[in-house]
Design a protein around this motif. Structure first.
Motif: not given
Length: 462
Positions: A336, A339, A374, A377-378
């Protein structure tokens, strides 16, 4: 033992050089130099710039290691060998900013004593020679996966700079390498004794910096905080390990010598210590507050986002990853944090680069394209921006934007070709028709894939 090692390595080089010439259809001119002129035509061009759009009917002219021109398919090209790309998408080779060439990414449910393993590997000339060959083979896998430039941030002895130089000379098939060799850690710190040296004090840290300089490194790597598996308790990943005064001492001397400094940091405290004391790039990252944003901007630093290594610990079923409850909990904090760090940086004009921390479990040398997926997406970026980040943006952040990262005349002939358009779907990067690095071409690259890795990671692409 050193003589035996050199003989073993020389034999390896002779065979690899023969293989490289065979793979690429290269010929030597009368002066013994490799030279070729090729015209790659019938392609759809994606130039690597931030606003890239597909441009059809283009031809890329390559003379030796350089792109000489981008012209229309119908332009004359006398003296060039023509290569029909059959309407494939030609784009810059990918650039991976966070690589450990000592690892293969094989899944492992049990932690290993990496320091003890490295001591055995480096204990004699024969095992060192075998290990160096393995490192070179991993570098080749990066290339076969479409990565034409890598930035290594912690490796075995001086293997990364050796591999860099041998690749540049054409002795091995590998990407362009920006090498840090061994990182600088502290006793009990991240990767201490394996791909980093444990410095007990400032004097030892500076001594290692001098050794790195003698090896001809391109950058310096610090291990400022711990990682997911270093934490002894839930909720404490990225614990600060290196004293701020040591960070300052190394950064000041590295900058005096002309080296940028990258730092492993996985906590808000670690990021602040790194930026306050002169680090140029934050590797991984953590959640930011207003003070951290200010520090990034004042320092002119960038964050190298690495979503791949934390994902298995954070999102896999523990029965698959082998992670303990503590490791999964801490893995989620780091995942987390990475990101959110990237999202906050993008929203505040802080440069973001991409690396995948290759060598960690489930992070293979040939799958850097997953990191782009990724990132999309994230972190919510477009496919276009993800591809730009992994090419021209990464090149500029690594200091080689004048050499590579985009398709334009005068730059290195570093490019890849896909059958489908990655701007529509980034998984188009999974299967390549062609990889060209410094003019050397590999057609239909097909690295041997780990089926377990594919089966576990593919669901996270959607």
């Amino acid at each position: 033992m050193q003589e035996a090692e050199e003989k073993t390595t020389d034999v390896f080089y002779r065979f690899r050089k023969r293989d490289i010439l065979k793979e690429n259809g290269l010929r030597r001119n009368g002066k013994g130099r490799i030279r070729m002129k090729r015209a790659y035509f019938n392609c759809i061009l994606l130039d690597g710039t931030e606003q890239m759009e597909p441009v059809a009917h283009k031809m890329v002219l390559v003379d030796g290691e350089k792109i000489t021109a981008i012209v229309e398919d119908t332009a004359p090209c006398e003296g060039y060998e023509k290569v029909d790309l059959k309407s494939g998408y030609l784009m810059p080779g990918l650039i991976n900013l966070h690589v450990h060439l000592a690892g293969n990414g094989k899944p492992s449910a049990k932690p290993r004593d990496n320091a003890a393993l490295v001591r055995r590997i480096l204990s004699n000339g024969l095992t060192r020679a075998v290990a160096y060959r393995l490192v070179c083979s991993y570098a080749k896998l990066e290339l076969l996966g479409g990565v034409t430039t890598i930035r290594t941030v912690g490796g075995l002895a001086d293997f990364d700079t050796r591999c860099r130089d041998d690749a540049a000379k054409g002795k091995i098939l590998a990407p362009r390498i920006l090498a840090a060799n061994e990182g600088i850690s502290v006793p009990g710190g991240h990767m201490a004794g394996s791909v980093a040296v444990a410095a007990h004090n400032n004097a030892e840290a500076l001594a290692q910096l001098r050794r790195a300089g003698e090896q001809g490194v391109d950058l310096v790597k610090l291990m400022i905080t711990g990682g997911v598996l270093d934490a002894t308790q839930k909720g404490t990943p990225g614990e600060l390990k290196m004293k701020p005064e040591t960070v300052r001492a190394v950064c000041d001397e590295a900058h005096r010598l002309g080296y940028p400094v990258a730092a492993h940091t996985e906590s808000p405290e670690g990021v602040k210590v790194a930026l306050e004391n002169g680090v140029d790039s934050i590797e991984h990252g953590a959640k930011m507050d207003e003070e951290t944003i200010r520090l990034y901007k004042e320092r002119g630093a960038f964050v190298c986002t690495t979503i791949s290594p934390a994902l298995p610990y954070a999102l896999f079923d523990p029965a698959i990853s082998g992670a303990s409850e503590k490791d999964q909990y801490n893995g989620r904090i780091v995942f987390d944090g990475v990101v959110e760090s990237a999202r906050t940086a993008l929203a505040n004009g802080i440069p973001v680069g991409l690396g995948n921390d290759v060598g960690c479990p489930y992070v293979t040398q040939y799958d850097f394209w997953r990191e782009l997926c990724y990132f999309h997406k994230y972190c919510g970026v477009s496919n276009q921006f993800a591809l730009y980040t992994a090419t021209l943006r990464n090149a500029r952040l690594a200091g080689v934007g004048d050499v590579t990262g985009s398709i334009e005349a005068g730059k290195s002939a570093d490019f890849i070709v896909t059958r489908k358009n990655p701007l529509d779907d980034l998984t188009a990067l999974r299967q390549l028709e062609l990889v060209v690095c410094r003019g050397r071409a590999v057609h239909k690259p097909a690295p041997k894939r780990n089926k377990t890795v594919d089966a576990q990671l593919d669901p996270y692409l959607a």
